[in-house]
Design an enzyme around this catalytic site. Structure first.
Site, PDB file in Angstrom:
ATOM      1  N   HIS A  30      28.735 -50.830 -32.636  1.00 60.23           N
ATOM      2  CA  HIS A  30      27.370 -51.112 -32.176  1.00 60.23           C
ATOM      3  C   HIS A  30      26.381 -50.672 -33.262  1.00 60.23           C
ATOM      4  O   HIS A  30      26.611 -49.667 -33.937  1.00 60.23           O
ATOM      5  CB  HIS A  30      27.098 -50.371 -30.861  1.00 60.23           C
ATOM      6  CG  HIS A  30      25.830 -50.830 -30.213  1.00 60.23           C
ATOM      7  ND1 HIS A  30      24.596 -50.398 -30.630  1.00 60.23           N
ATOM      8  CD2 HIS A  30      25.606 -51.708 -29.199  1.00 60.23           C
ATOM      9  CE1 HIS A  30      23.662 -50.994 -29.893  1.00 60.23           C
ATOM     10  NE2 HIS A  30      24.244 -51.792 -29.017  1.00 60.23           N
TER      11      HIS A  30
ATOM     12  N   GLY B  68      16.303 -53.674 -27.742  1.00 61.04           N
ATOM     13  CA  GLY B  68      15.355 -52.738 -27.131  1.00 61.04           C
ATOM     14  C   GLY B  68      13.912 -52.970 -27.547  1.00 61.04           C
ATOM     15  O   GLY B  68      13.050 -52.136 -27.314  1.00 61.04           O
TER      16      GLY B  68
ATOM     17  N   SER C  54      17.754 -57.615 -26.086  1.00 63.83           N
ATOM     18  CA  SER C  54      16.686 -57.933 -25.120  1.00 63.83           C
ATOM     19  C   SER C  54      17.026 -59.118 -24.208  1.00 63.83           C
ATOM     20  O   SER C  54      16.157 -59.941 -23.901  1.00 63.83           O
ATOM     21  CB  SER C  54      15.349 -58.181 -25.836  1.00 63.83           C
ATOM     22  OG  SER C  54      14.932 -57.010 -26.503  1.00 63.83           O
TER      23      SER C  54
ATOM     24  N   ASN D 243      25.957 -52.656 -21.348  1.00 58.88           N
ATOM     25  CA  ASN D 243      26.088 -51.455 -22.178  1.00 58.88           C
ATOM     26  C   ASN D 243      25.038 -50.469 -21.674  1.00 58.88           C
ATOM     27  O   ASN D 243      23.847 -50.636 -21.945  1.00 58.88           O
ATOM     28  CB  ASN D 243      25.847 -51.827 -23.647  1.00 58.88           C
ATOM     29  CG  ASN D 243      25.845 -50.610 -24.552  1.00 58.88           C
ATOM     30  OD1 ASN D 243      26.142 -49.490 -24.110  1.00 58.88           O
ATOM     31  ND2 ASN D 243      25.504 -50.809 -25.811  1.00 58.88           N
ATOM     32  N   TRP D 244      25.498 -49.474 -20.958  1.00 58.29           N
ATOM     33  CA  TRP D 244      24.552 -48.536 -20.334  1.00 58.29           C
ATOM     34  C   TRP D 244      24.057 -47.480 -21.315  1.00 58.29           C
ATOM     35  O   TRP D 244      23.235 -46.645 -20.961  1.00 58.29           O
ATOM     36  CB  TRP D 244      25.211 -47.861 -19.114  1.00 58.29           C
ATOM     37  CG  TRP D 244      25.477 -48.800 -17.973  1.00 58.29           C
ATOM     38  CD1 TRP D 244      25.262 -50.151 -17.951  1.00 58.29           C
ATOM     39  CD2 TRP D 244      26.007 -48.461 -16.679  1.00 58.29           C
ATOM     40  NE1 TRP D 244      25.623 -50.680 -16.734  1.00 58.29           N
ATOM     41  CE2 TRP D 244      26.091 -49.649 -15.936  1.00 58.29           C
ATOM     42  CE3 TRP D 244      26.443 -47.274 -16.084  1.00 58.29           C
ATOM     43  CZ2 TRP D 244      26.563 -49.692 -14.626  1.00 58.29           C
ATOM     44  CZ3 TRP D 244      26.916 -47.297 -14.786  1.00 58.29           C
ATOM     45  CH2 TRP D 244      26.977 -48.505 -14.059  1.00 58.29           C
ATOM     46  N   LYS D 245      24.593 -47.484 -22.518  1.00 55.55           N
ATOM     47  CA  LYS D 245      24.191 -46.520 -23.558  1.00 55.55           C
ATOM     48  C   LYS D 245      24.200 -45.100 -22.986  1.00 55.55           C
ATOM     49  O   LYS D 245      25.076 -44.780 -22.185  1.00 55.55           O
ATOM     50  CB  LYS D 245      22.840 -46.932 -24.155  1.00 55.55           C
ATOM     51  CG  LYS D 245      22.875 -48.393 -24.641  1.00 55.55           C
ATOM     52  CD  LYS D 245      21.717 -48.799 -25.486  1.00 55.55           C
ATOM     53  CE  LYS D 245      21.881 -50.257 -25.909  1.00 55.55           C
ATOM     54  NZ  LYS D 245      20.829 -50.754 -26.777  1.00 55.55           N
TER      55      LYS D 245
ATOM     56  N   GLY E  50      21.732 -54.520 -22.611  1.00 56.34           N
ATOM     57  CA  GLY E  50      21.395 -53.101 -22.607  1.00 56.34           C
ATOM     58  C   GLY E  50      20.479 -52.771 -21.438  1.00 56.34           C
ATOM     59  O   GLY E  50      20.919 -52.675 -20.290  1.00 56.34           O
ATOM     60  N   GLY E  51      19.200 -52.667 -21.721  1.00 59.87           N
ATOM     61  CA  GLY E  51      18.210 -52.234 -20.725  1.00 59.87           C
ATOM     62  C   GLY E  51      18.307 -52.937 -19.379  1.00 59.87           C
ATOM     63  O   GLY E  51      18.262 -52.283 -18.323  1.00 59.87           O
TER      64      GLY E  51
ATOM     65  N   GLU F  28      24.457 -59.135 -32.237  1.00 55.51           N
ATOM     66  CA  GLU F  28      23.269 -58.423 -31.761  1.00 55.51           C
ATOM     67  C   GLU F  28      22.316 -58.203 -32.935  1.00 55.51           C
ATOM     68  O   GLU F  28      22.482 -57.231 -33.687  1.00 55.51           O
ATOM     69  CB  GLU F  28      23.656 -57.061 -31.174  1.00 55.51           C
ATOM     70  CG  GLU F  28      24.580 -57.137 -29.984  1.00 55.51           C
ATOM     71  CD  GLU F  28      24.458 -55.908 -29.087  1.00 55.51           C
ATOM     72  OE1 GLU F  28      24.274 -56.091 -27.884  1.00 55.51           O
ATOM     73  OE2 GLU F  28      24.516 -54.775 -29.597  1.00 55.51           O
TER      74      GLU F  28
ATOM     75  N   GLU G 137      23.707 -49.139 -33.102  1.00 53.20           N
ATOM     76  CA  GLU G 137      23.211 -47.765 -32.944  1.00 53.20           C
ATOM     77  C   GLU G 137      24.221 -46.768 -33.507  1.00 53.20           C
ATOM     78  O   GLU G 137      23.853 -45.715 -34.017  1.00 53.20           O
ATOM     79  CB  GLU G 137      22.898 -47.496 -31.460  1.00 53.20           C
ATOM     80  CG  GLU G 137      21.610 -48.200 -31.054  1.00 53.20           C
ATOM     81  CD  GLU G 137      21.528 -48.616 -29.600  1.00 53.20           C
ATOM     82  OE1 GLU G 137      22.325 -48.130 -28.783  1.00 53.20           O
ATOM     83  OE2 GLU G 137      20.648 -49.443 -29.286  1.00 53.20           O
TER      84      GLU G 137
HETATM   85  P1  13P Z   1      18.834 -54.302 -25.005  1.00 52.22           P
HETATM   86  O1  13P Z   1      19.323 -55.355 -24.051  1.00 52.22           O
HETATM   87  O2  13P Z   1      18.224 -53.119 -24.330  1.00 52.22           O
HETATM   88  O3  13P Z   1      17.954 -54.885 -26.081  1.00 52.22           O
HETATM   89  O4  13P Z   1      20.136 -53.719 -25.766  1.00 52.22           O
HETATM   90  C1  13P Z   1      21.037 -54.604 -26.318  1.00 52.22           C
HETATM   91  C2  13P Z   1      22.226 -53.859 -26.758  1.00 52.22           C
HETATM   92  O5  13P Z   1      22.172 -53.062 -27.680  1.00 52.22           O
HETATM   93  C3  13P Z   1      23.486 -54.071 -26.016  1.00 52.22           C
HETATM   94  O6  13P Z   1      24.565 -53.509 -26.671  1.00 52.22           O
END
Ligand code: 13P
Length: 250
Positions: free
Chosen positions: A95, A173, A213, A9-11, A234-235, A167, A97
């Site tokens: 998600h 994050g 994470s 997930n590149w956000k 994510g990251g 999640e 977010e």
């Molecule tokens: P991180 O891996 O950066 O914690 O993000 C997880 C995430 O929200 C994937 O959708």
């Protein structure tokens, strides 16, 4: 029996050029991987460049959100058909977010899931508790409510077509990951709920990914758990080397 999925997930990261470079590098590194499904979910505007970079490979393209209507006066929104037409086969829905910053409710997520499945996209439906809920022992009730809300009115045939991502919000994050045991407990709980709401066979088929994470240092232990069928990263998906290591972590 469940094919593991590693999704990035590149956000809101990676413009067109950066996305092309990252996807090209990921493709190069992962060309021999066939035991897992790899999904890249760039921002909308970078979907065409990632499509170009992965064309002809076994990597799947996904989006991070969509609207539940076919089309209409919904400024700033994107439909399931548009995503399909752009080459997407997956879409992340619900998600945390989007729930936290854009007010998405289980009811809205439910409409999106139904539309995505109707159009032939595979939704990756996210659930998870915030820190306060975990600390007050409410993880299971929160996740159960999200599952019930999101899957309201969804039938057995449809449920088989989706992927769930657990999640925990406190792990996103933050560098704090659920321990493999903590994560697996919730995954098992989700599978039990699916079994009760649908049936045992479906519960055994549905892929449940862990997100929060996930990094090369912890992915091996997380993915070794029996009810963890992959990761939503994510990251660490924003760099080809760390994403590659996560994909190869078993
Ligand atoms: P991180 O891996 O950066 O914690 O993000 C997880 C995430 O929200 C994937 O959708």
């Amino acid at each position: 029996m469940r094919v593991p999925i590693i999704a990035g997930n590149w956000k809101m990261f990676k413009d067109e050029t950066e996305a092309f470079e990252l996807a090209t590098e990921i493709r190069k590194r992962l060309k021999d991987v066939s035991s897992k499904r790899i999904v890249l979910c760039p921002p909308f505007t970078s979907i065409p460049s990632v499509k170009k970079a992965i064309q002809g490979s076994s990597i799947y393209l996904g989006a991070q959100n969509m609207h539940w209507e076919e089309e209409g006066a919904y400024t700033g929104e994107i439909s399931a058909k548009m995503l399909l037409g752009s080459g997407c086969s997956f879409v992340i829905l619900g998600h945390s977010e989007r729930r936290a910053h854009f007010g998405e409710t289980d009811q809205v997520i439910n409409k999106k899931i139904k539309k995505a499945i109707e159009e032939g996209l595979t939704p990756i439906v996210c659930v998870g508790e915030i820190l306060e809920e975990r600390e007050s022992g409410k993880t299971e009730s929160v996740v159960e409510e999200q599952i019930r809300g999101a899957f309201e009115g969804i039938n057995k045939k449809e449920i088989e077509k989706l992927v769930i991502a657990y999640e925990p919000v406190w792990a996103i994050g933050t560098g704090k990951t659920a321990t493999p045991k903590q994560a697996n407990e919730v995954h098992r709980f989700i599978r039990e709920k699916i079994s009760l709401l649908f049936n045992q066979e479906i519960a055994q088929k549905v892929c449940i990914l862990y997100g929060g994470s996930v990094k090369p240092e912890n992915s091996k232990d997380l993915l070794a758990e029996p009810d963890i069928d992959g990761a939503l990263v994510g990251g660490a998906s924003l760099r080809a080397d760390s994403f590659d290591q996560i994909v190869r972590s078993d």
